[in-house]
Design a protein around this motif. Structure first.
Motif, PDB file in Angstrom:
ATOM      1  N   ARG A  22       0.840  -1.199   0.000  1.00 34.40           N
ATOM      2  CA  ARG A  22       0.000   0.000   0.000  1.00 34.40           C
ATOM      3  C   ARG A  22       0.876   1.250   0.000  1.00 34.40           C
ATOM      4  NH1 ARG A  22      -5.090  -0.859   4.000  1.00 34.40           N
ATOM      5  NH2 ARG A  22      -5.804  -2.781   3.060  1.00 34.40           N
ATOM      6  N   GLU A  23       0.344   2.309  -0.589  1.00 31.48           N
ATOM      7  CA  GLU A  23       0.967   3.628  -0.536  1.00 31.48           C
ATOM      8  C   GLU A  23       2.422   3.638  -1.004  1.00 31.48           C
ATOM      9  OE1 GLU A  23      -0.456   6.615   0.114  1.00 31.48           O
ATOM     10  OE2 GLU A  23      -2.380   5.585   0.206  1.00 31.48           O
ATOM     11  N   VAL A  24       2.690   3.015  -2.135  1.00 34.71           N
ATOM     12  CA  VAL A  24       4.031   3.028  -2.725  1.00 34.71           C
ATOM     13  C   VAL A  24       4.209   4.309  -3.524  1.00 34.71           C
ATOM     14  CG1 VAL A  24       5.550   1.894  -4.396  1.00 34.71           C
ATOM     15  CG2 VAL A  24       4.219   0.526  -2.797  1.00 34.71           C
ATOM     16  N   LYS A  25       5.340   4.993  -3.289  1.00 34.39           N
ATOM     17  CA  LYS A  25       5.667   6.227  -4.005  1.00 34.39           C
ATOM     18  C   LYS A  25       7.021   6.051  -4.670  1.00 34.39           C
ATOM     19  CE  LYS A  25       2.009   7.912  -2.070  1.00 34.39           C
ATOM     20  NZ  LYS A  25       0.766   7.710  -2.754  1.00 34.39           N
ATOM     21  N   ILE A  26       7.125   6.507  -5.904  1.00 36.17           N
ATOM     22  CA  ILE A  26       8.375   6.404  -6.655  1.00 36.17           C
ATOM     23  C   ILE A  26       8.908   7.811  -6.909  1.00 36.17           C
ATOM     24  CG2 ILE A  26       9.467   5.659  -8.793  1.00 36.17           C
ATOM     25  CD1 ILE A  26       7.195   3.533  -8.980  1.00 36.17           C
ATOM     26  N   ILE A  27      10.131   8.054  -6.464  1.00 35.44           N
ATOM     27  CA  ILE A  27      10.826   9.306  -6.738  1.00 35.44           C
ATOM     28  C   ILE A  27      12.036   8.927  -7.577  1.00 35.44           C
ATOM     29  CG2 ILE A  27      12.034  11.295  -5.765  1.00 35.44           C
ATOM     30  CD1 ILE A  27       9.166  11.257  -4.827  1.00 35.44           C
ATOM     31  N   ALA A  28      12.124   9.484  -8.774  1.00 32.67           N
ATOM     32  CA  ALA A  28      13.244   9.175  -9.662  1.00 32.67           C
ATOM     33  C   ALA A  28      13.747  10.474 -10.269  1.00 32.67           C
ATOM     34  CB  ALA A  28      12.800   8.215 -10.764  1.00 32.67           C
ATOM     35  N   GLY A  29      15.017  10.497 -10.601  1.00 32.56           N
ATOM     36  CA  GLY A  29      15.565  11.704 -11.188  1.00 32.56           C
ATOM     37  C   GLY A  29      16.870  11.457 -11.911  1.00 32.56           C
ATOM     38  N   TYR A  46       8.728  10.067   4.363  1.00 36.92           N
ATOM     39  CA  TYR A  46       8.111   8.781   4.043  1.00 36.92           C
ATOM     40  C   TYR A  46       8.354   7.824   5.194  1.00 36.92           C
ATOM     41  CZ  TYR A  46       7.807  10.910  -0.500  1.00 36.92           C
ATOM     42  OH  TYR A  46       7.507  11.785  -1.514  1.00 36.92           O
ATOM     43  N   SER A  47       7.502   6.817   5.340  1.00 37.24           N
ATOM     44  CA  SER A  47       7.611   5.919   6.483  1.00 37.24           C
ATOM     45  C   SER A  47       8.691   4.855   6.326  1.00 37.24           C
ATOM     46  CB  SER A  47       6.265   5.260   6.780  1.00 37.24           C
ATOM     47  OG  SER A  47       5.819   4.518   5.678  1.00 37.24           O
ATOM     48  N   ASP A  48       9.032   4.475   5.087  1.00 36.03           N
ATOM     49  CA  ASP A  48      10.004   3.394   4.920  1.00 36.03           C
ATOM     50  C   ASP A  48      10.562   3.397   3.505  1.00 36.03           C
ATOM     51  OD1 ASP A  48      11.536   1.225   5.640  1.00 36.03           O
ATOM     52  OD2 ASP A  48       9.865  -0.165   5.861  1.00 36.03           O
ATOM     53  N   VAL A  49      11.642   2.654   3.329  1.00 35.80           N
ATOM     54  CA  VAL A  49      12.275   2.474   2.024  1.00 35.80           C
ATOM     55  C   VAL A  49      12.021   1.046   1.558  1.00 35.80           C
ATOM     56  CG1 VAL A  49      14.490   2.353   0.820  1.00 35.80           C
ATOM     57  CG2 VAL A  49      14.105   4.126   2.527  1.00 35.80           C
ATOM     58  N   LEU A  50      11.536   0.896   0.331  1.00 35.99           N
ATOM     59  CA  LEU A  50      11.372  -0.436  -0.258  1.00 35.99           C
ATOM     60  C   LEU A  50      12.526  -0.768  -1.192  1.00 35.99           C
ATOM     61  CD1 LEU A  50       7.549  -0.291  -1.020  1.00 35.99           C
ATOM     62  CD2 LEU A  50       8.690  -1.399   0.913  1.00 35.99           C
ATOM     63  N   VAL A  93      12.055   3.869  -4.233  1.00 39.48           N
ATOM     64  CA  VAL A  93      10.700   3.331  -4.057  1.00 39.48           C
ATOM     65  C   VAL A  93      10.432   3.392  -2.559  1.00 39.48           C
ATOM     66  CG1 VAL A  93       9.164   1.374  -4.409  1.00 39.48           C
ATOM     67  CG2 VAL A  93      10.982   1.844  -6.081  1.00 39.48           C
ATOM     68  N   LEU A  94       9.470   4.230  -2.204  1.00 40.16           N
ATOM     69  CA  LEU A  94       9.231   4.549  -0.808  1.00 40.16           C
ATOM     70  C   LEU A  94       7.818   4.167  -0.387  1.00 40.16           C
ATOM     71  CD1 LEU A  94      10.768   8.103  -1.128  1.00 40.16           C
ATOM     72  CD2 LEU A  94      11.889   6.087  -0.185  1.00 40.16           C
ATOM     73  N   LYS A  95       7.663   3.929   0.889  1.00 36.09           N
ATOM     74  CA  LYS A  95       6.339   3.631   1.441  1.00 36.09           C
ATOM     75  C   LYS A  95       5.853   4.870   2.180  1.00 36.09           C
ATOM     76  CE  LYS A  95       3.795   0.192   3.885  1.00 36.09           C
ATOM     77  NZ  LYS A  95       3.302  -1.042   3.494  1.00 36.09           N
TER      78      LYS A  95
END
Length: 127
Positions: free
Chosen positions: A14-21, A57-61, A120-122
């Motif tokens: 749930r609530e996966v966020k992707i930050i890329a650059g 963010y709460s955690d790192v995936l 990839v962050l939670k």
């Protein structure tokens, strides 16, 4: 927690966020953001560069970082990695750059190449 308009991502978590650059280095170890959103990047200081997230963010995936593909001649023996992260409190990721062991293994910094990263962050403690 991050509170902005994220686009849908299909994930088993749930609530996966992707930050890329993508970041370019100007010839003096100064970083310039080429593309990506949700972060700012500091210049290389010795072998380290610190990325600051605009949200917490709460955690790192997953975290990945790489040079290139247009690595400058003389920098093809460099390896980037994630040295440390604190995405929940400080909202930072520290990248480290070193030469390959076969060419000395010493700390270094890219001088005039580009590099990219994916985080990839939670965004929730709910499972």
């Amino acid at each position: 927690m991050a509170n902005r308009d994220f686009k849908d991502v299909q994930a088993l978590e749930r609530e996966v966020k992707i930050i890329a650059g993508r970041v370019s280095v100007d010839g003096s170890s100064n970083n310039t953001k080429i593309n990506g959103a949700g972060y700012s990047i500091g210049n290389w200081s010795g072998s380290k560069a610190i990325l600051t997230l605009e949200d917490k963010y709460s955690d790192v995936l997953y975290m990945g970082v790489q040079l290139g593909p247009e690595t400058t001649t003389g920098e093809d023996d460099l390896v980037l990695g994630v040295e440390a992260h604190d995405v929940s409190s400080a909202g930072t990721v520290t990248f480290n750059c070193q030469k390959l062991v076969s060419t000395g293994g010493a700390d270094a910094a890219p001088v005039s190449t580009a590099w990219s990263f994916v985080l990839v962050l939670k965004n929730s403690s709910v499972t």
